[in-house]
Structure formats: C-alpha cells, structure tokens
Design an enzyme around this catalytic site. Sequence first.
Site, PDB file in Angstrom:
ATOM      1  N   GLN A  94     -12.005   1.415   8.789  1.00 59.23           N
ATOM      2  CA  GLN A  94     -10.916   0.454   9.012  1.00 59.23           C
ATOM      3  C   GLN A  94     -10.164   0.812  10.291  1.00 59.23           C
ATOM      4  O   GLN A  94      -9.637   1.906  10.433  1.00 59.23           O
ATOM      5  CB  GLN A  94      -9.946   0.459   7.828  1.00 59.23           C
ATOM      6  N   HIS A 100      -8.318  -6.754   5.417  1.00 59.06           N
ATOM      7  CA  HIS A 100      -9.080  -7.929   5.875  1.00 59.06           C
ATOM      8  C   HIS A 100     -10.480  -7.874   5.303  1.00 59.06           C
ATOM      9  O   HIS A 100     -11.101  -6.822   5.246  1.00 59.06           O
ATOM     10  CB  HIS A 100      -9.130  -8.017   7.403  1.00 59.06           C
TER      11      HIS A 100
END
Length: 139
Positions: A94, A100
């Site tokens: 990430q 997301h």
Amino acid sequence: MSDDCIFCSIISGDIPGRVVAETDDALAFLDANPLAPGHALVVPKAHTERLADLGADESRAVFDLVHDLVPDVEAAVDADGLNVGINDGEAAGQEVPHVHVHLVPRFESDGGSPIHAVAGERPDLDDDDLDDIAARIEG
Ligand code: 5GP
Ligand code: ZN
C-alpha cells in the site's frame, strides 16, 4: 478528510480525477498509472487508512460499489476477466494510505498473473500449522 491525502483531494474535487461512479459514501475513479485499460479504484469518502478501520457502513458502501462496477468496467474495455484486490498495509504494497480497492481488467494472453502471484515464496505448512492458524484467526 486528510489535507495531505491525494485521494481525499480527488474526493473533495481539489484535484481532478476521472470519476466513474459515486455514491453517498464511496467514489470510483480511474487509476492515474493504470496496469490495464479500465484500471479503477474504489475508495470510501471518509479518510481511512486500513481496511480494518473502515466502519461497517463505509465497508458496505465500498464493496457494494465494487460489485456494481465490476461488470461496467469489464464491458467498457471489453475485458475477459478482472482482478479485484486491496494492498492493505505497507508490507502488502500500500502506497496511498487511504483504503482503495483495485479493479484491474484482464485480457486473454495479457501476460499477467493471478492474484496468487502477489506473495513471496510459499510457506511450508503442515496440517497442524494450518489447524493452529485457523484456530487463531477464529479466536
Ligand atoms: P497502492 O500501491 O497504494 O495500492 O496503489 C495506489 C494507486 O494509486 C496506484 O495504482 C497509483 O497509480 C494510484 N495513484 C497514485 N496517485 C494517484 C493520483 O493522483 N490519481 C489517481 N487517479 N491515481 C493515483
Ligand atoms: Zn484520504
């Protein structure tokens, strides 16, 4: 909203994003550096860094939008399939610290890999190890 979060800036409209869908609590827009045509991201509107920090309503909103969008994205780019994935935490890759979900369209013979390819070397786990891990997750 976090002032120094790029996705919060897209959500607020402060920086442009190619928004493809919006609900009360979630937004979807095209990834600026796509892995495939149609690569889209689905985010909660509330700034939340990790998946486990999402409230139940935001979580539902994000995954409902993922569910709605998958066929639309696939059809829009005439894809043959689609990978859905989350890099949850730095160790998982990430880079943007706002939850997301990646929607990555896939095409026959695109040279890519299944989601199994994301981790490192496969661990050597016997039945006892698997039982123990399952019990710890179950809590
Ligand atoms: P991560 O590695 O955090 O799971 O993925 C972050 C994703 O965000 C990457 O695929 C990257 O291309 C995308 N991204 C980074 N900055 C921007 C931006 O400013 N706009 C958009 N639309 N996508 C971005
Ligand atoms: Zn944010």
